[in-house]
Design a protein around this motif. Sequence first.
Motif, PDB file in Angstrom:
ATOM      1  N   GLU A   1       0.821  -1.218   0.000  1.00 19.89           N
ATOM      2  CA  GLU A   1       0.000   0.000   0.000  1.00 19.89           C
ATOM      3  C   GLU A   1       0.857   1.272   0.000  1.00 19.89           C
ATOM      4  OE1 GLU A   1      -2.407  -3.358   1.138  1.00 19.89           O
ATOM      5  OE2 GLU A   1      -0.492  -2.633   1.920  1.00 19.89           O
ATOM      6  N   LEU A   2       2.101   1.168   0.456  1.00 19.46           N
ATOM      7  CA  LEU A   2       2.996   2.331   0.476  1.00 19.46           C
ATOM      8  C   LEU A   2       3.948   2.327  -0.712  1.00 19.46           C
ATOM      9  CD1 LEU A   2       3.930   2.545   4.282  1.00 19.46           C
ATOM     10  CD2 LEU A   2       1.991   3.552   3.065  1.00 19.46           C
ATOM     11  N   ASN A   3       3.764   1.375  -1.612  1.00 16.25           N
ATOM     12  CA  ASN A   3       4.606   1.287  -2.801  1.00 16.25           C
ATOM     13  C   ASN A   3       4.035   2.198  -3.879  1.00 16.25           C
ATOM     14  OD1 ASN A   3       6.196   0.642  -4.960  1.00 16.25           O
ATOM     15  ND2 ASN A   3       5.584  -1.506  -5.066  1.00 16.25           N
ATOM     16  N   LEU A   4       4.548   3.411  -3.957  1.00 19.06           N
ATOM     17  CA  LEU A   4       4.059   4.372  -4.946  1.00 19.06           C
ATOM     18  C   LEU A   4       4.774   4.216  -6.275  1.00 19.06           C
ATOM     19  CD1 LEU A   4       3.688   7.546  -2.688  1.00 19.06           C
ATOM     20  CD2 LEU A   4       2.142   5.611  -2.998  1.00 19.06           C
ATOM     21  N   ALA A   5       5.669   3.234  -6.364  1.00 22.93           N
ATOM     22  CA  ALA A   5       6.394   2.977  -7.609  1.00 22.93           C
ATOM     23  C   ALA A   5       5.560   2.168  -8.582  1.00 22.93           C
ATOM     24  CB  ALA A   5       7.692   2.224  -7.301  1.00 22.93           C
ATOM     25  N   THR A   6       4.702   1.304  -8.065  1.00 21.14           N
ATOM     26  CA  THR A   6       4.049   0.321  -8.922  1.00 21.14           C
ATOM     27  C   THR A   6       2.718   0.798  -9.485  1.00 21.14           C
ATOM     28  OG1 THR A   6       3.305  -1.979  -9.066  1.00 21.14           O
ATOM     29  CG2 THR A   6       2.888  -0.835  -6.976  1.00 21.14           C
ATOM     30  N   PHE A   7       2.458   0.406 -10.725  1.00 23.57           N
ATOM     31  CA  PHE A   7       1.145   0.596 -11.338  1.00 23.57           C
ATOM     32  C   PHE A   7       0.198  -0.541 -10.946  1.00 23.57           C
ATOM     33  CE2 PHE A   7       3.776   3.195 -14.029  1.00 23.57           C
ATOM     34  CZ  PHE A   7       2.950   4.154 -14.598  1.00 23.57           C
ATOM     35  N   VAL A   8       0.754  -1.599 -10.388  1.00 23.94           N
ATOM     36  CA  VAL A   8       0.005  -2.839 -10.192  1.00 23.94           C
ATOM     37  C   VAL A   8      -0.939  -2.752  -8.990  1.00 23.94           C
ATOM     38  CG1 VAL A   8       0.257  -5.288  -9.659  1.00 23.94           C
ATOM     39  CG2 VAL A   8       1.743  -4.225 -11.343  1.00 23.94           C
ATOM     40  N   THR A   9      -2.106  -3.341  -9.143  1.00 27.48           N
ATOM     41  CA  THR A   9      -3.157  -3.314  -8.127  1.00 27.48           C
ATOM     42  C   THR A   9      -2.699  -3.943  -6.814  1.00 27.48           C
ATOM     43  OG1 THR A   9      -4.900  -3.392  -9.791  1.00 27.48           O
ATOM     44  CG2 THR A   9      -5.490  -4.126  -7.581  1.00 27.48           C
ATOM     45  N   THR A  10      -2.931  -3.234  -5.713  1.00 29.22           N
ATOM     46  CA  THR A  10      -2.600  -3.758  -4.385  1.00 29.22           C
ATOM     47  C   THR A  10      -3.834  -3.893  -3.499  1.00 29.22           C
ATOM     48  OG1 THR A  10      -2.099  -1.506  -3.622  1.00 29.22           O
ATOM     49  CG2 THR A  10      -0.250  -2.828  -4.427  1.00 29.22           C
ATOM     50  N   TYR A  11      -5.020  -3.589  -4.055  1.00 30.57           N
ATOM     51  CA  TYR A  11      -6.263  -3.702  -3.275  1.00 30.57           C
ATOM     52  C   TYR A  11      -7.353  -4.308  -4.148  1.00 30.57           C
ATOM     53  CZ  TYR A  11     -10.795  -2.385  -1.338  1.00 30.57           C
ATOM     54  OH  TYR A  11     -12.092  -2.420  -0.882  1.00 30.57           O
ATOM     55  N   MET A  12      -8.057  -5.276  -3.595  1.00 31.83           N
ATOM     56  CA  MET A  12      -9.284  -5.790  -4.213  1.00 31.83           C
ATOM     57  C   MET A  12     -10.354  -5.925  -3.137  1.00 31.83           C
ATOM     58  SD  MET A  12      -8.483  -8.634  -7.211  1.00 31.83           S
ATOM     59  CE  MET A  12      -8.074  -9.961  -6.096  1.00 31.83           C
ATOM     60  N   GLU A  13     -11.589  -5.810  -3.548  1.00 31.03           N
ATOM     61  CA  GLU A  13     -12.688  -5.990  -2.606  1.00 31.03           C
ATOM     62  C   GLU A  13     -12.707  -7.421  -2.083  1.00 31.03           C
ATOM     63  OE1 GLU A  13     -16.046  -2.749  -3.885  1.00 31.03           O
ATOM     64  OE2 GLU A  13     -16.177  -4.727  -4.812  1.00 31.03           O
ATOM     65  N   PRO A  14     -13.249  -7.637  -0.884  1.00 31.36           N
ATOM     66  CA  PRO A  14     -13.277  -8.997  -0.305  1.00 31.36           C
ATOM     67  C   PRO A  14     -13.903 -10.032  -1.230  1.00 31.36           C
ATOM     68  CG  PRO A  14     -13.921  -7.376   1.344  1.00 31.36           C
ATOM     69  CD  PRO A  14     -13.805  -6.626   0.044  1.00 31.36           C
ATOM     70  N   GLU A  15     -14.963  -9.649  -1.933  1.00 35.71           N
ATOM     71  CA  GLU A  15     -15.625 -10.598  -2.837  1.00 35.71           C
ATOM     72  C   GLU A  15     -14.703 -10.983  -4.001  1.00 35.71           C
ATOM     73  OE1 GLU A  15     -18.666  -8.213  -0.654  1.00 35.71           O
ATOM     74  OE2 GLU A  15     -16.850  -7.731  -1.783  1.00 35.71           O
ATOM     75  N   ALA A  16     -13.939  -9.995  -4.500  1.00 38.73           N
ATOM     76  CA  ALA A  16     -12.989 -10.283  -5.574  1.00 38.73           C
ATOM     77  C   ALA A  16     -11.865 -11.184  -5.067  1.00 38.73           C
ATOM     78  CB  ALA A  16     -12.421  -8.980  -6.129  1.00 38.73           C
ATOM     79  N   LYS A  17     -11.418 -10.940  -3.830  1.00 38.22           N
ATOM     80  CA  LYS A  17     -10.391 -11.801  -3.236  1.00 38.22           C
ATOM     81  C   LYS A  17     -10.899 -13.234  -3.098  1.00 38.22           C
ATOM     82  CE  LYS A  17      -7.995  -8.382  -0.348  1.00 38.22           C
ATOM     83  NZ  LYS A  17      -7.686  -8.016   1.058  1.00 38.22           N
ATOM     84  N   ALA A  18     -12.154 -13.361  -2.705  1.00 35.84           N
ATOM     85  CA  ALA A  18     -12.732 -14.696  -2.553  1.00 35.84           C
ATOM     86  C   ALA A  18     -12.750 -15.431  -3.891  1.00 35.84           C
ATOM     87  CB  ALA A  18     -14.145 -14.591  -1.982  1.00 35.84           C
ATOM     88  N   LEU A  19     -13.168 -14.737  -4.949  1.00 35.53           N
ATOM     89  CA  LEU A  19     -13.178 -15.347  -6.275  1.00 35.53           C
ATOM     90  C   LEU A  19     -11.763 -15.697  -6.729  1.00 35.53           C
ATOM     91  CD1 LEU A  19     -15.854 -13.085  -7.989  1.00 35.53           C
ATOM     92  CD2 LEU A  19     -16.060 -15.546  -7.578  1.00 35.53           C
ATOM     93  N   PHE A  20     -10.805 -14.859  -6.379  1.00 36.62           N
ATOM     94  CA  PHE A  20      -9.402 -15.095  -6.702  1.00 36.62           C
ATOM     95  C   PHE A  20      -8.951 -16.441  -6.120  1.00 36.62           C
ATOM     96  CE2 PHE A  20      -4.859 -14.765  -5.961  1.00 36.62           C
ATOM     97  CZ  PHE A  20      -4.366 -14.083  -7.072  1.00 36.62           C
TER      98      PHE A  20
END
Length: 459
Positions: free
Chosen positions: A55-74
């Motif tokens: 969450e403190l990595n301001l270098a990356t374009f890559v997603t660091t957060y998903m909603e709980p439902e998306a995490k569950a599907l993951f």
Amino acid sequence: MVTEKMNPDRKVYGTYSNRDFNRPIPEFEFPEDGMAARAAYEMIHEELNLDGIPELNLATFVTTYMEPEAKALFMENAHKNFIDSFEYPQIKKEEIRIVNILSRLYNAPENKEFTGASTIGSSESIMLALLAHKWNWKEKMKKQKKDISRPNIVFGADTHVVWDKFAKYFDVEPRVVPLDSKTLVADPESLVSMVDENTIAVGAVMGTTFTGAFDDVRKINALLEKLKQEKGIDVPVHVDAASAGFITPFIEPGLEWDFRLSHVKSINVSGHKFGLVYPGIGWLLFKDKSDLPDDLVFYVNYLGNDMPTYTLNFSKSSSNIAPQYYNIIRLGKSGYRRIAENMMTNARYLGEKLGKIRNLEVISNAEHIPVVTFKQKSRDVYDLFELSSAIRSYGWIVPAYALPADASETVLMRIVVRESFSRDMADLFLDSLKKAMDSLSGERVKKSGVSPRRGHPVS
């Protein structure tokens, strides 16, 4: 009810009493014996705490957060091998749906039979797209009985390293246009001036890694159209929309960069960037099925059915497909638009505040995507590489880097404002940045023997 008798001689120890904790962790050889599951977990878990906080990595374009439902599907789909479409047909259907949705989002003509695929990320997408364009060029030259030994590809120095990798891996001459020192992207006239009958494609970037700037795809297209009319040289454009593909259609729908343009034949986008899915998931889209040569599509039947495949790899997890589809149907256009607007607002707020800090000059302030870059106005007692290290002590990860050829004297720091970077986080970062700058100035002043206030030697 039966009650188990406790053995008075039985001793219960905690996880950290395990003797594996006072031995070196295996690094070079396969261990002869294993260890308790909890002990193995804790060892690896604690070692990985040394990594930066995503969450403190301001270098990356890559997603660091998903909603709980998306995490569950993951997690529910992580153990499914996506290539096994006979065994897992529904996840394949979701991929097809996403290809349809994205192709129409990027204005694929309804009279064309567009096609596409999911990939590990934009690097694989770009390689596959350019490979297809090389194949089409080769077939065109064969029909004209012309030499096929010297293909080239034209792109700017503002592109991702994968373009250079493609040129080397697939034996194509790279014709790289240096950055314009003012616009910090490749000049369209310079790009098209390098095109000849051996050019397999021209590359354009929507959101460069360096500054977030956009190539002028519309102008590149117009110049290529003119070249086609005057010299009969017809060259496709591949648009690398890794960063912009899930932002621009929602906040700048009138900007012409996609399949509306005649020479744009293929587009890639990263689902794991502003598509809001964990890495790695990319998407490759072709304007028409004819842009993907049949000769490059393989059919395999040893998984239970005769399945076409166009990938550089074979097996991959299905974990990212379901969250991507979830985001699309959960958020819709309005949801993606609102998230993009929030990111842009917070990025511009951050840019405005950075511009007011002594000796900092903002170079790009979220013109199209939520990326802010800045440099030093003049050489200070420290440079931006040292500032990057200093801000790391507060937990923040912000890269410092020099730009490519013709702009290499410029050193920048870049901040990517993602979905979870709130206004509060921006203020916290600014506070840490100022402290880091003050600390660096004070340390250097002490070492040089000069008082930070009066300029006299320190006794």
